[in-house]
Design a protein around this motif. Structure first.
Motif, PDB file in Angstrom:
ATOM      1  N   VAL A   1       0.851  -1.180   0.000  1.00 45.12           N
ATOM      2  CA  VAL A   1       0.000   0.000   0.000  1.00 45.12           C
ATOM      3  C   VAL A   1       0.890   1.234   0.000  1.00 45.12           C
ATOM      4  CG1 VAL A   1      -1.865   1.229   1.176  1.00 45.12           C
ATOM      5  CG2 VAL A   1      -1.707  -1.266   1.355  1.00 45.12           C
ATOM      6  N   ASP A   2       0.639   2.180  -0.938  1.00 44.48           N
ATOM      7  CA  ASP A   2       1.461   3.383  -0.970  1.00 44.48           C
ATOM      8  C   ASP A   2       0.829   4.478  -0.111  1.00 44.48           C
ATOM      9  OD1 ASP A   2      -0.558   4.648  -2.445  1.00 44.48           O
ATOM     10  OD2 ASP A   2       0.474   4.401  -4.359  1.00 44.48           O
ATOM     11  N   TYR A   3       1.488   5.633  -0.061  1.00 40.58           N
ATOM     12  CA  TYR A   3       1.047   6.707   0.826  1.00 40.58           C
ATOM     13  C   TYR A   3      -0.244   7.383   0.360  1.00 40.58           C
ATOM     14  CZ  TYR A   3       5.296   6.339   3.592  1.00 40.58           C
ATOM     15  OH  TYR A   3       6.288   5.880   4.417  1.00 40.58           O
ATOM     16  N   ASP A   4      -0.681   7.084  -0.866  1.00 32.89           N
ATOM     17  CA  ASP A   4      -1.961   7.593  -1.349  1.00 32.89           C
ATOM     18  C   ASP A   4      -3.090   6.596  -1.134  1.00 32.89           C
ATOM     19  OD1 ASP A   4      -0.914  10.036  -2.266  1.00 32.89           O
ATOM     20  OD2 ASP A   4      -0.189   9.067  -4.100  1.00 32.89           O
ATOM     21  N   GLY A   5      -2.757   5.441  -0.515  1.00 32.53           N
ATOM     22  CA  GLY A   5      -3.764   4.431  -0.251  1.00 32.53           C
ATOM     23  C   GLY A   5      -3.975   3.432  -1.370  1.00 32.53           C
ATOM     24  N   ASN A   6      -3.178   3.502  -2.441  1.00 29.25           N
ATOM     25  CA  ASN A   6      -3.305   2.556  -3.544  1.00 29.25           C
ATOM     26  C   ASN A   6      -2.773   1.184  -3.133  1.00 29.25           C
ATOM     27  OD1 ASN A   6      -4.262   4.521  -5.518  1.00 29.25           O
ATOM     28  ND2 ASN A   6      -2.181   5.348  -5.446  1.00 29.25           N
ATOM     29  N   VAL A   7      -3.545   0.141  -3.437  1.00 32.20           N
ATOM     30  CA  VAL A   7      -3.184  -1.229  -3.076  1.00 32.20           C
ATOM     31  C   VAL A   7      -2.753  -1.978  -4.334  1.00 32.20           C
ATOM     32  CG1 VAL A   7      -3.984  -3.394  -2.073  1.00 32.20           C
ATOM     33  CG2 VAL A   7      -4.813  -1.207  -1.156  1.00 32.20           C
ATOM     34  N   GLU A   8      -1.575  -2.603  -4.298  1.00 36.27           N
ATOM     35  CA  GLU A   8      -1.039  -3.350  -5.437  1.00 36.27           C
ATOM     36  C   GLU A   8      -0.734  -4.776  -4.997  1.00 36.27           C
ATOM     37  OE1 GLU A   8       0.385  -3.734  -9.449  1.00 36.27           O
ATOM     38  OE2 GLU A   8      -0.659  -2.061  -8.469  1.00 36.27           O
ATOM     39  N   TYR A   9      -1.495  -5.750  -5.537  1.00 31.44           N
ATOM     40  CA  TYR A   9      -1.251  -7.155  -5.224  1.00 31.44           C
ATOM     41  C   TYR A   9      -0.123  -7.696  -6.095  1.00 31.44           C
ATOM     42  CZ  TYR A   9      -5.101  -7.812  -1.998  1.00 31.44           C
ATOM     43  OH  TYR A   9      -5.914  -7.743  -0.895  1.00 31.44           O
ATOM     44  N   HIS A  10       0.773  -8.445  -5.485  1.00 35.86           N
ATOM     45  CA  HIS A  10       1.875  -9.068  -6.214  1.00 35.86           C
ATOM     46  C   HIS A  10       1.414 -10.385  -6.821  1.00 35.86           C
ATOM     47  CE1 HIS A  10       4.980  -6.217  -4.856  1.00 35.86           C
ATOM     48  NE2 HIS A  10       4.259  -6.157  -3.762  1.00 35.86           N
ATOM     49  N   THR A  11       1.947 -10.672  -8.006  1.00 31.53           N
ATOM     50  CA  THR A  11       1.526 -11.886  -8.715  1.00 31.53           C
ATOM     51  C   THR A  11       2.049 -13.145  -8.054  1.00 31.53           C
ATOM     52  OG1 THR A  11       3.430 -11.677 -10.196  1.00 31.53           O
ATOM     53  CG2 THR A  11       1.347 -10.682 -10.920  1.00 31.53           C
ATOM     54  N   THR A  12       3.185 -13.056  -7.341  1.00 29.43           N
ATOM     55  CA  THR A  12       3.742 -14.216  -6.656  1.00 29.43           C
ATOM     56  C   THR A  12       2.876 -14.583  -5.448  1.00 29.43           C
ATOM     57  OG1 THR A  12       5.980 -13.579  -7.308  1.00 29.43           O
ATOM     58  CG2 THR A  12       5.778 -15.173  -5.533  1.00 29.43           C
ATOM     59  N   GLN A  13       2.403 -15.826  -5.417  1.00 27.06           N
ATOM     60  CA  GLN A  13       1.581 -16.312  -4.313  1.00 27.06           C
ATOM     61  C   GLN A  13       2.130 -17.628  -3.808  1.00 27.06           C
ATOM     62  OE1 GLN A  13      -2.451 -16.576  -5.754  1.00 27.06           O
ATOM     63  NE2 GLN A  13      -2.659 -14.363  -6.073  1.00 27.06           N
TER      64      GLN A  13
END
Length: 286
Positions: free
Chosen positions: A270-282
């Motif tokens: 999560v960045d400082y603007d609140g954007n959530v980025e899921y990583h492809t590696t699971q």
């Protein structure tokens, strides 16, 4: 440049930097040099040229003192003239093996070999007329070696880089570049550290972070959907490093598990603007 006009950036006599234009007939029978400009007297090697708009171009290259430069030029559709517009020295110590790619109308990303031959990714904004060149973000993605770079776009925000890394081995690495040119967290591993009795311990490693507030960890079972089990808000060990270019190791112990049950895990930052980025590696089936 257009259907029969082409522009070439190269190192000429004395390794000076040149841009030349040519007309090449559609059947390839004729090749005619039209114009040439010597834009860097000291050095102009490791060139990578991209088109900005219909008559504007950017060249990334190794310039004087082996520093890294990006210079813009205007070239009309007939290639009759080449005019330098602006120049930015983006690295003042060492830069080579440049590979420059256009992200969108005014954002660009560059892979290059920096000091000690380490691998770097840096993004820029360049105005459509080439008059301004601004560095946005930079990450050191490989602290061993990053030479002979070849960067390509996969989709709107994903890029693949082929390069020579440690022990001169060949590597392909993928990156996300946001539409504003910012570079997010570079996750290099997400793995099971241990699985003992009633605890699964996970570990992930970042090589660099940009505006990283922290991580969210989700879990699911064959019978349940993804659910958040930990975050940077509830667990200080999941708090990010902000913007750093060094390696960081994170661990998390999931103590709320049942015997004879399998679990999948996924990770988001999560960045400082609140954007959530899921990583492809699971991690699946632990």
């Amino acid at each position: 440049v257009d259907s029969d006009t082409y522009a070439l950036a190269y190192a000429g006599d004395g390794d000076d930097g040149y841009v030349s234009t040519f007309t090449i007939s559609s059947n390839g029978n004729t090749i005619t040099e039209v114009a040439s400009l010597e834009h860097m007297l000291a050095n102009g090697t490791n060139n990578s040229i991209v088109q900005i708009d219909s008559d504007t171009y950017a060249v990334a290259y190794t310039g004087k003192f082996l520093d890294g430069f990006i210079t813009t030029f205007t070239i009309p559709s007939n290639g009759a003239s080449i005019t330098e517009v602006a120049s930015l020295e983006y690295n003042t110590s060492d830069a080579s093996h440049n590979s420059l790619v256009k992200v969108d109308s005014d954002n660009f990303v560059l892979a290059y070999s920096g000091p000690d031959e380490d691998g770097f990714i840096v993004s820029f904004t360049i105005s459509s007329n080439g008059s301004s060149i601004t560095q946005v973000e930079s990450i050191e993605h490989d602290s061993d070696k990053g030479r002979h770079n070849s960067l390509v776009q996969i989709d709107t925000d994903t890029y693949a880089l082929a390069y020579e890394g440690l022990n001169s081995d060949g590597f392909i690495k993928t990156f996300n570049v946001y539409s504003d040119g910012t570079l997010p967290v570079e996750l290099t591993s997400f793995e099971l550290l241990s699985n003992r009795e009633s605890t699964i311990t996970l570990q992930w490693i970042t090589e660099s972070e940009i505006n990283n507030l922290g991580f969210i960890l989700d879990r699911r079972t064959p019978n349940t959907d993804w659910a958040q089990i930990a975050s940077y808000i509830t667990d200080q060990d999941l708090q990010g490093q902000g913007s750093v270019s060094h390696q960081t190791i994170y661990t998390y112990a999931d103590e709320n598990i049942q015997e004879n049950q399998t679990y999948d895990y996924r990770l988001a930052d999560v960045d400082y603007d609140g954007n959530v980025e899921y990583h492809t590696t699971q991690l699946m089936g632990l």
